[in-house]
Design a protein around this motif. Sequence first.
Motif: not given
Length: 293
Positions: A226-254
């Motif tokens: 598990x990972x996070x941004x310690x004391x994440x600030x309002x200028x730091x956006x966390x971007x992550x996936x729920x789904x990816x239809x690309x069959x050979x992508x390494x990570x498709x959801x989190x």
Amino acid sequence: MAHFEPASIKFLRRDPLYDTEKPFQMLTGSDLSTPAQRDNNLLWEEKNVLVQDFRDNVDYFDIDNHGFTSRFLEGFARLDNMTEIDQCYISAIKDLVRKEIADAGTIFVYDWRIRDSSVCYPEGRVNFRDQSNNLLPSNFAHVDMAPVSIVKRIQSSFPQDADLIFAQRVQAINVWKPLNYPVDQWALAVCDTNTMEASELMETDSVRQGDVTALYYAHHNPNQKWHFLRQQTPEEALIFKHFDSKPDVKSSRVIHASIRHHNVAPDAKPRRSIEVRALVFAGNFEYSDKVSK
């Protein structure tokens, strides 16, 4: 040196019940007063985890490798009204996604929500369809949308183009960041997709006002990182996936969750944050702002 922090997360318990019953929850705001009228069959277990700060770690720069990343997003430390969010912030999120996500043609924002750890609802009830209702942080390990719900949303929102959309890459992306001040408690943590197994996910029906969707809740595995941004600030956006239809992508959801910190300062501020959910299509499709969401 990497920073690790002890915390806890609630996971769906492995139980023989789910051999005969699909997990479900009813979030309709109704009072179900008899045992025959269960509002869920979810069985939880709280597990201690170590979350690692991934800030400045170049290994997590590419969202396709681990399922999450972070980017700077300036100018929106405070968002005080829905008009500002709809007219300004959503546009900035689309620009960010278009710049940072591969194969980003049409970006369809279908939902945004503000969460506030200080809110209190009578008997825990809330109307999830009302965006003016702020939500509490969610301490449950989950993925917001299962594939069946992605398909349903595309079919309802893009009925004329659904077949063309399904023929190309489709991604479901969440952009999450704090508001007002850095996070002191209930930080959002994400699990490296490479450290979990598909068998750890349980599709769950979620019944809400006027709608039924499906999401994943997750079982615990000590191999999960598990990972996070310690004391994440309002200028730091966390971007992550729920789904990816690309069959050979390494990570498709989190799987992700708001962590319960084991060490919280007495003067810690309540967490306030905004999350934006978007479908990202490789092709370009026209749609009205009034399209069904």
